[in-house]
Design a protein around this motif. Structure first.
Motif, PDB file in Angstrom:
ATOM      1  N   ALA A   1     -35.158   6.899  -9.452  1.00 24.73           N
ATOM      2  CA  ALA A   1     -35.481   8.251  -9.883  1.00 24.73           C
ATOM      3  C   ALA A   1     -36.779   8.730  -9.247  1.00 24.73           C
ATOM      4  O   ALA A   1     -37.653   7.933  -8.886  1.00 24.73           O
ATOM      5  CB  ALA A   1     -35.600   8.298 -11.398  1.00 24.73           C
ATOM      6  N   SER A   2     -36.898  10.045  -9.130  1.00 19.14           N
ATOM      7  CA  SER A   2     -38.140  10.637  -8.646  1.00 19.14           C
ATOM      8  C   SER A   2     -39.244  10.412  -9.666  1.00 19.14           C
ATOM      9  O   SER A   2     -39.007  10.390 -10.881  1.00 19.14           O
ATOM     10  CB  SER A   2     -37.923  12.142  -8.429  1.00 19.14           C
ATOM     11  OG  SER A   2     -39.156  12.792  -8.229  1.00 19.14           O
ATOM     12  N   SER A   3     -40.443  10.213  -9.183  1.00 22.53           N
ATOM     13  CA  SER A   3     -41.578   9.990 -10.091  1.00 22.53           C
ATOM     14  C   SER A   3     -41.868  11.200 -10.963  1.00 22.53           C
ATOM     15  O   SER A   3     -42.534  11.097 -11.986  1.00 22.53           O
ATOM     16  CB  SER A   3     -42.840   9.638  -9.281  1.00 22.53           C
ATOM     17  OG  SER A   3     -43.142  10.671  -8.359  1.00 22.53           O
TER      18      SER A   3
ATOM     19  N   SER B   1     -33.992  -3.267 -15.118  1.00 24.26           N
ATOM     20  CA  SER B   1     -35.026  -3.338 -14.083  1.00 24.26           C
ATOM     21  C   SER B   1     -35.528  -1.952 -13.678  1.00 24.26           C
ATOM     22  O   SER B   1     -36.413  -1.841 -12.830  1.00 24.26           O
ATOM     23  CB  SER B   1     -34.509  -4.090 -12.851  1.00 24.26           C
ATOM     24  OG  SER B   1     -33.379  -3.453 -12.289  1.00 24.26           O
ATOM     25  N   GLY B   2     -34.964  -0.900 -14.281  1.00 24.83           N
ATOM     26  CA  GLY B   2     -35.513   0.435 -14.071  1.00 24.83           C
ATOM     27  C   GLY B   2     -34.703   1.379 -13.222  1.00 24.83           C
ATOM     28  O   GLY B   2     -35.099   2.527 -13.025  1.00 24.83           O
ATOM     29  N   TRP B   3     -33.552   0.939 -12.707  1.00 26.64           N
ATOM     30  CA  TRP B   3     -32.703   1.841 -11.936  1.00 26.64           C
ATOM     31  C   TRP B   3     -32.041   2.860 -12.867  1.00 26.64           C
ATOM     32  O   TRP B   3     -31.752   2.552 -14.028  1.00 26.64           O
ATOM     33  CB  TRP B   3     -31.631   1.055 -11.184  1.00 26.64           C
ATOM     34  CG  TRP B   3     -32.183   0.193 -10.086  1.00 26.64           C
ATOM     35  CD1 TRP B   3     -32.670  -1.078 -10.214  1.00 26.64           C
ATOM     36  CD2 TRP B   3     -32.326   0.545  -8.710  1.00 26.64           C
ATOM     37  NE1 TRP B   3     -33.098  -1.551  -8.999  1.00 26.64           N
ATOM     38  CE2 TRP B   3     -32.902  -0.575  -8.048  1.00 26.64           C
ATOM     39  CE3 TRP B   3     -32.024   1.677  -7.962  1.00 26.64           C
ATOM     40  CZ2 TRP B   3     -33.178  -0.582  -6.689  1.00 26.64           C
ATOM     41  CZ3 TRP B   3     -32.294   1.666  -6.597  1.00 26.64           C
ATOM     42  CH2 TRP B   3     -32.865   0.550  -5.970  1.00 26.64           C
TER      43      TRP B   3
ATOM     44  N   ALA C   1     -39.189  -1.496  -3.621  1.00 25.06           N
ATOM     45  CA  ALA C   1     -39.028  -1.472  -2.163  1.00 25.06           C
ATOM     46  C   ALA C   1     -38.151  -0.324  -1.685  1.00 25.06           C
ATOM     47  O   ALA C   1     -37.920  -0.176  -0.487  1.00 25.06           O
ATOM     48  CB  ALA C   1     -38.437  -2.802  -1.688  1.00 25.06           C
ATOM     49  N   THR C   2     -37.674   0.508  -2.612  1.00 20.96           N
ATOM     50  CA  THR C   2     -36.757   1.595  -2.287  1.00 20.96           C
ATOM     51  C   THR C   2     -37.452   2.935  -2.446  1.00 20.96           C
ATOM     52  O   THR C   2     -38.252   3.130  -3.361  1.00 20.96           O
ATOM     53  CB  THR C   2     -35.515   1.536  -3.206  1.00 20.96           C
ATOM     54  OG1 THR C   2     -34.894   0.255  -3.055  1.00 20.96           O
ATOM     55  CG2 THR C   2     -34.508   2.614  -2.847  1.00 20.96           C
ATOM     56  N   LYS C   3     -37.148   3.862  -1.561  1.00 20.68           N
ATOM     57  CA  LYS C   3     -37.728   5.205  -1.640  1.00 20.68           C
ATOM     58  C   LYS C   3     -37.142   5.976  -2.823  1.00 20.68           C
ATOM     59  O   LYS C   3     -36.029   5.693  -3.272  1.00 20.68           O
ATOM     60  CB  LYS C   3     -37.449   5.968  -0.340  1.00 20.68           C
ATOM     61  CG  LYS C   3     -38.107   5.379   0.896  1.00 20.68           C
ATOM     62  CD  LYS C   3     -37.744   6.194   2.121  1.00 20.68           C
ATOM     63  CE  LYS C   3     -38.325   5.584   3.395  1.00 20.68           C
ATOM     64  NZ  LYS C   3     -37.930   6.360   4.606  1.00 20.68           N
ATOM     65  N   GLU C   4     -37.891   6.940  -3.308  1.00 17.65           N
ATOM     66  CA  GLU C   4     -37.373   7.793  -4.380  1.00 17.65           C
ATOM     67  C   GLU C   4     -36.081   8.469  -3.927  1.00 17.65           C
ATOM     68  O   GLU C   4     -35.978   8.953  -2.803  1.00 17.65           O
ATOM     69  CB  GLU C   4     -38.407   8.859  -4.748  1.00 17.65           C
ATOM     70  CG  GLU C   4     -39.629   8.295  -5.451  1.00 17.65           C
ATOM     71  CD  GLU C   4     -40.585   9.385  -5.890  1.00 17.65           C
ATOM     72  OE1 GLU C   4     -40.273  10.581  -5.690  1.00 17.65           O
ATOM     73  OE2 GLU C   4     -41.652   9.046  -6.445  1.00 17.65           O
ATOM     74  N   GLY C   5     -35.092   8.452  -4.788  1.00 19.16           N
ATOM     75  CA  GLY C   5     -33.784   8.993  -4.451  1.00 19.16           C
ATOM     76  C   GLY C   5     -32.877   8.006  -3.749  1.00 19.16           C
ATOM     77  O   GLY C   5     -31.688   8.278  -3.567  1.00 19.16           O
TER      78      GLY C   5
END
Length: 266
Positions: free
Chosen positions: A262-264, A213-215, A170-174
């Protein structure tokens, strides 16, 4: 000697979180609670109180002023009647340069939180029930956030890995998440593991939530009270270590565990 109210200024030192485990080390029993009754019942009555003391609120607001954007969208997760955001964020909301959203368990409390602006921006949502996703409150809408905050509530969530994973989506990249932690709680509602750990152990536990969880770039930020030279004036329990007629015996300790999406392309 300065008064307690003056122990609010930065800097706020941070240390990188370092995982101790290769895989998620917890099981369901770690997230059971003494009171397993519906959270909606427990939080039915509004509690128009702050759960941390005024000096720690001042430190938190100052910290927010150094990290929160003033354009875009912010989500306050597990929110109440106050979000402790700085004037710059509130001003940006008034200018329609920013939108603040919130999910919590008591509608009366959230109605009083002026930072949301309109009722469309807050939802009564029990994150301890499936799908454990903040987006549930705005189904059918592409709502993504530039930053997420959560104040002294992460210890009540029984599915932290799922919640933090959904929060990442639910969060934008960065974008960043800021999970604020102190040592006050409702003991009957916090998860079992929380009550077994020291303050530092709890910070590492929340670091695990974000890491697994990937942060990325997970850090632990120390917002505990400091003197003019930058030295801590309390221990991890909040006991004041400096004898002074100008200081109380206790100042609530405060930390933030934060991470970045993180950016994709990374």
């Amino acid at each position: 000697m300065a008064s307690a109210a003056s122990f609010n200024t930065g800097p706020f030192p941070s240390t990188p979180y370092t995982p101790k485990y290769d895989t998620w080390p917890y099981d369901e029993s770690d997230f059971t609670r003494y009171d397993e009754n519906d959270d909606g019942v427990f939080y039915r009555q509004p509690r128009l109180v702050t759960h941390i003391d005024d000096p720690s609120i001042a430190r938190l607001t100052e910290y927010y002023g150094t990290v929160l954007p003033t354009k875009g969208r912010i989500l306050d997760m597990c929110t109440s009647w106050k979000s402790f955001y700085p004037f710059e964020v509130k001003q940006a909301v008034q200018k329609n340069e920013m939108e603040c959203f919130g999910v919590g368990l008591n509608a009366e409390e959230m109605k009083l939180n002026g930072v949301f602006g309109v009722e469309e921006h807050w939802r009564v949502l029990d994150l301890n029930k499936a799908p454990h996703d903040v987006r549930k409150g705005w189904e059918g809408k592409d709502v993504k956030f530039d930053a997420v905050t959560c104040v002294v509530s992460i210890d009540y969530l029984v599915k932290p890995l799922e919640i933090c994973r959904n929060l990442l989506e639910a969060t934008k990249e960065g974008g960043k998440v800021h999970l604020v932690i102190s040592n006050r709680c409702f003991p009957n509602k916090v998860v079992r593991r929380w009550m077994m750990l020291s303050e530092q152990g709890r910070l590492e536990l929340v670091g695990d939530y974000l890491h697994f969880s990937g942060w990325k770039d997970v850090e632990i930020v120390d917002l505990c009270a400091r003197d003019e030279s930058g030295m801590r004036v309390t221990d991890d329990h909040g006991t004041v270590l400096i004898r002074s007629p100008h200081l109380p015996d206790h100042l609530d300790p405060l930390w933030v565990v934060r991470g970045t999406k993180a950016s994709s392309s990374v």
